[in-house]
Design an enzyme around this catalytic site. Structure first.
Site, PDB file in Angstrom:
ATOM      1  N   GLY A 378      -4.578   5.584   5.151  1.00  0.00           N
ATOM      2  CA  GLY A 378      -4.763   4.157   5.395  1.00  0.00           C
ATOM      3  C   GLY A 378      -3.432   3.454   5.520  1.00  0.00           C
ATOM      4  O   GLY A 378      -2.367   4.065   5.381  1.00  0.00           O
ATOM      5  N   GLY A 383       3.419  -0.034   4.724  1.00  0.00           N
ATOM      6  CA  GLY A 383       3.553   1.240   5.395  1.00  0.00           C
ATOM      7  C   GLY A 383       2.248   1.999   5.471  1.00  0.00           C
ATOM      8  O   GLY A 383       1.232   1.588   4.923  1.00  0.00           O
ATOM      9  N   ASP A 497       1.531  -9.044  -7.127  1.00  0.00           N
ATOM     10  CA  ASP A 497       0.541  -8.794  -6.079  1.00  0.00           C
ATOM     11  C   ASP A 497      -0.689  -8.104  -6.666  1.00  0.00           C
ATOM     12  O   ASP A 497      -1.157  -7.082  -6.155  1.00  0.00           O
ATOM     13  CB  ASP A 497       1.158  -7.936  -4.968  1.00  0.00           C
TER      14      ASP A 497
END
Length: 700
Positions: A378, A383, A497
């Protein structure tokens, strides 16, 4: 001399490279300033800068950031969304206020201001709309000649007005409004929007559309100088040491006026001289033989390593295509997690980086079958992730960063440095990486086959895992995630995050928190870190977004969104929902405040059929409500969050609060609805009022 080695060719290449380097050192700025700030469909050049376009390619007052494919002009105290590509010939740009884009009633109110030495907004056919907030309508002498719209800020509702001030007939009304209303701001709108808003029948929807239509500004900084520079085939920029000074970057140097005028700028330099080249070439001739021998040896070792690795490459390719892998490994979009394998390869102890393993690009190319598309797991935030198998048989996930620009290198080093200093069972542990001087930046983790929490809640595994993704599993996920974040905060690290896509699950549904590319080391004794907001829409702390102050409570807010996802199985942001409910945090706060929790909870986890589950979900939603408070000081610490969740899991709080049903809000306190009948016999015989005080965050 070694076969295949041509010293004359090497000498020629080195001489040409040195000459190019010396004469072209000054070309870097010229090349960099040829790049545009690209965000979505919008491209911006001088005087704008940001993203991959360096500061010296623009003017300090024109910094941009890209937020969800929308360029935002950073300008205190109000940021502006750039709506379309600017007219470079007229030096005009259309912008809209970011704080009023989706909310007519922002928590903080500011007038529309811009530096008159940089911008000019007076030469356009547009007018100001006046917005009046928190008005006491009972004190008005006459009914205001304006249009009313409701506002709710921090659960407090009030009447607000908007009107166009172009007409002299509204002067008395404006005065009356300014006296009877607490706040007043003005925002420019285009003439078409002004005509609509001037109507007595204008609505709040018309106002929102007018604010989104934006207004025009013309930039006035160094326009003539930039025109002259571009006519001489130069590129406009600013002095790296004195950003307020204009510089013309040319192919052969940096000049203060134009490329034709060749007046050397103090912050740059002109063209290089031939004697310097010849002196360096002389030194090169003395070492070329030695350098050539080293180069030859390296090439020979590399060929031997690749030759020896070929059987392993064939083996890993066969493993991927076997039925065993097909049945045992579920290639998901997770950013993989980390190793506890006791195996080590003797080759892997040769070098380290921040104390972790350094792999060569060739090793990882072999492990992933040259980054074969069939190995792709994925795309992460920075990246693509591939499945791989190392020579010693260990399965790994290889994150290959998109590009080696400065920002990517910084995030790469940041993640490596943070992960190598952490040791916690619910955190990703870095397995290795390439050198920052490698042809590509690559991170290596243990392969985790069970996907992310997002996959199981509302992603591609949601349907297949609904029977096993029970409430007890979800509660345990919330506890382990909270413990991981509490450990980070204790280690002076802010994740920055936190989201369900970054919470990985092993085959036993144990948590591994991942992706530390945006994380920040928090200075000792600091109350916050000032930094431009970064993160994922729907999870970003609103106070961090408004004030640019990152604290550990920013992670607490994001974790509150994760709790609501675990309760509801809904996505943090979903544009298919009603416009007021696109943001899950807003939807949840509304449902909880209006004691409609049952409309938020996933029906499949037993909220309506199991009294014990209902109690625990209600308590967790109360905790999420506290985590999602707009003001950070109202939120608990992650340490408190862990204690509360552990108490809920151990039924400690249930013993004190046996009949909790729903949550309502009364003057900022959290109360439990005591008028609802119990849904099942095991829920309890009576309903009681629970302590309405919000515990203090003593560790905040």
């Amino acid at each position: 001399m070694k076969p295949g080695f041509d010293p004359s060719l090497v000498l020629f290449v080195i001489i040409v490279s040195l000459a190019t380097t010396i004469t072209g050192q000054n070309n870097r700025a010229y090349d960099d300033c040829g790049q545009k700030v690209e965000c979505g469909d919008i491209n911006l050049e001088y005087p704008f800068w940001g993203a991959d376009r360096p500061r010296y390619c623009g003017h300090p007052g024109f910094q941009l950031t890209c937020q969800s494919d929308v360029p935002v002009l950073l300008y205190e105290p109000v940021n502006y969304r750039v709506l379309e590509n600017p007219d470079t010939s007229a030096r005009t740009i259309k912008v809209a206020r970011a704080d009023l884009w989706s909310n007519l009633c922002p928590p903080s109110l500011h007038n529309t201001t811009y530096n008159s030495t940089l911008f000019n907004g007076d030469n356009f056919n547009q007018e100001n709309v006046s917005l009046f907030y928190k008005c006491n309508t009972s004190l008005f002498v006459t009914q205001p000649f304006g249009n009313i719209f409701p506002c709710t800020v921090n659960t407090t509702s009030s009447d607000s007005y908007f009107l166009i001030r172009a007409s002299s007939t509204v002067v008395s009304t404006v005065s009356d409004l300014m006296v009877q209303c607490e706040n007043h701001i003005e925002v420019p709108v285009n003439q078409t929007s002004a005509n609509i808003l001037g109507s007595a029948t204008a609505t709040s929807e018309n106002l929102q559309s007018a604010l989104k239509a934006g207004f025009n500004l013309r930039w006035t900084v160094f326009n003539n100088e930039c025109d002259d520079c571009m006519r001489s085939n130069g590129r406009c920029g600013s002095n790296s040491t004195s950003p307020e000074l204009f510089v013309c970057y040319c192919a052969n140097g940096n000049f203060s006026t134009t490329c034709d005028n060749r007046s050397v700028d103090e912050g740059g330099s002109g063209s290089s001289s031939l004697p310097i080249i010849l002196a360096i070439v002389g030194a090169v001739v003395a070492i070329v033989v030695i350098g050539g021998g080293i180069l030859c040896c390296r090439q020979r070792r590399k060929r031997r390593a690749i030759k020896e690795a070929s059987p392993a490459q064939t083996e890993t390719k066969a493993i991927l295509t076997s039925s065993t892998v097909s049945s045992n490994y579920n290639f998901t979009s997770s950013i993989p997690s980390y190793p506890n394998s006791s195996k080590t390869s003797k080759d892997y102890t040769k070098s380290s980086y921040f104390g972790t393993q350094v792999f060569t690009y060739e090793e990882l190319a072999v492990a992933t079958d040259n980054f074969n598309d069939s190995r792709e797991l994925g795309d992460g935030g920075f990246g693509t992730v591939y499945y791989g198998k190392l020579l010693d048989g260990r399965e790994v996930a290889v994150k290959r960063l998109y590009e080696n620009n400065f920002k990517r290198v910084e995030q790469f080093l940041n993640e490596v440095e943070i992960l190598t200093r952490l040791e916690h069972e619910n955190l990703v542990k870095l397995y290795g990486c390439t050198s920052k001087r490698s042809k590509e930046l690559i991170l290596v983790y243990e392969y985790i086959p069970n996907g992310t929490v997002a996959d199981h809640l509302h992603g591609k595994l949601a349907n297949s895992s609904s029977s096993i993704f029970s409430w007890s599993v979800r509660l345990n996920i919330s506890i382990e995630t909270a413990e991981a974040l509490a450990y980070l905060h204790k280690s002076d690290i802010i994740h920055r995050d936190v989201k369900t896509n970054n919470i990985l699950l092993d085959k036993s549904f144990r948590v591994k928190v991942a992706d530390f590319g945006l994380s920040r080391l928090f200075p000792n004794d600091a109350t916050h870190v000032s930094t431009a907001p970064q993160g994922t829409p729907g999870y970003v702390d609103p106070e961090y977004y408004q004030c640019y102050q990152l604290t550990d409570k920013s992670d607490v807010y994001s974790f509150g969104v994760v709790l609501i996802e675990l309760i509801s199985s809904l996505q943090a942001v979903d544009t298919n929902r009603h416009k007021l409910d696109i943001n899950l945090a807003n939807l949840a706060m509304t449902k909880i405040q209006n004691h409609m929790l049952e409309e938020l909870v996933d029906k499949s986890i037993g909220f309506e059929t199991n009294g014990t589950v209902r109690r625990m979900i209600t308590l967790v939603s109360e905790l999420a409500f506290r985590c999602l408070q707009q003001e950070k000081d109202m939120r608990p610490t992650m340490k408190e969050v862990v204690e509360i969740l552990r108490g809920i899991q151990n039924d400690e709080q249930n013993a004190q609060k046996p009949e909790v049903l729903d949550i309502v809000v009364d003057d900022g306190a959290l109360l439990k609805d005591h008028n609802t009948e119990p849904p099942s016999p095991d829920f309890g015989a009576t309903n009681k009022l629970v302590d309405s005080s919000v515990p203090s965050s003593s560790d905040s």
